[in-house]
Write an enzyme that holds these catalytic residues in place. Sequence first.
Site, mmCIF file in Angstrom:
data_model
loop_
_atom_site.group_PDB
_atom_site.id
_atom_site.type_symbol
_atom_site.label_atom_id
_atom_site.label_comp_id
_atom_site.label_asym_id
_atom_site.label_seq_id
_atom_site.Cartn_x
_atom_site.Cartn_y
_atom_site.Cartn_z
ATOM 1 N N CYS A 1 9.504 -32.493 -87.185
ATOM 2 C CA CYS A 1 8.407 -33.016 -86.490
ATOM 3 C C CYS A 1 7.402 -32.088 -86.010
ATOM 4 O O CYS A 1 6.000 -32.598 -86.305
ATOM 5 C CB CYS A 1 8.976 -33.980 -85.273
ATOM 6 S SG CYS A 1 10.155 -35.075 -85.619
ATOM 7 N N CYS B 1 12.360 -31.576 -82.318
ATOM 8 C CA CYS B 1 12.687 -31.891 -83.864
ATOM 9 C C CYS B 1 11.809 -30.930 -84.704
ATOM 10 O O CYS B 1 10.474 -30.935 -84.826
ATOM 11 C CB CYS B 1 12.523 -33.360 -84.141
ATOM 12 S SG CYS B 1 12.448 -33.475 -85.949
#
Length: 140
Positions: free
Chosen positions: A60, A57
């Site tokens: 992230c 991600c």
Amino acid sequence: MGSCVSKGKGDDDSVHNVEFSGGNVHLITTKESWDDKLAEADRDGKIVVANFSATWCGPCKIVAPFFIELSEKHSSLMFLLVDVDELSDFSSSWDIKATPTFFFLKNGQQIGKLVGANKPELQKKVTSIIDSVPESPQRP
């Protein structure tokens, strides 16, 4: 602010070069380690900031160094990192719809939630929590 919706695990390991844990962030690899850390936080009177994240991600990866930085600045809180792919059943039990998702827990109960890699909002939530917790007396 960004977030990722769930995707299957890919075969591309090149995304694993970002440090997701470090500082005072505890990597959670099992349900048992989660339970142990929550029990430790309860015993020590600490509020938990749990980051449900994924190595693939993008948002992230962007927020991970900031999360580590927060953990180093705020040792009165306990910072946990859960990889939603490694602990998929456990993450599903928390109803994770997008990553990163941050949960704020006191005595094992959710007191706050933030979805997405919004650094200013994460800082604001952490500051708010710290400001709301009275100083705990020193243990003997």
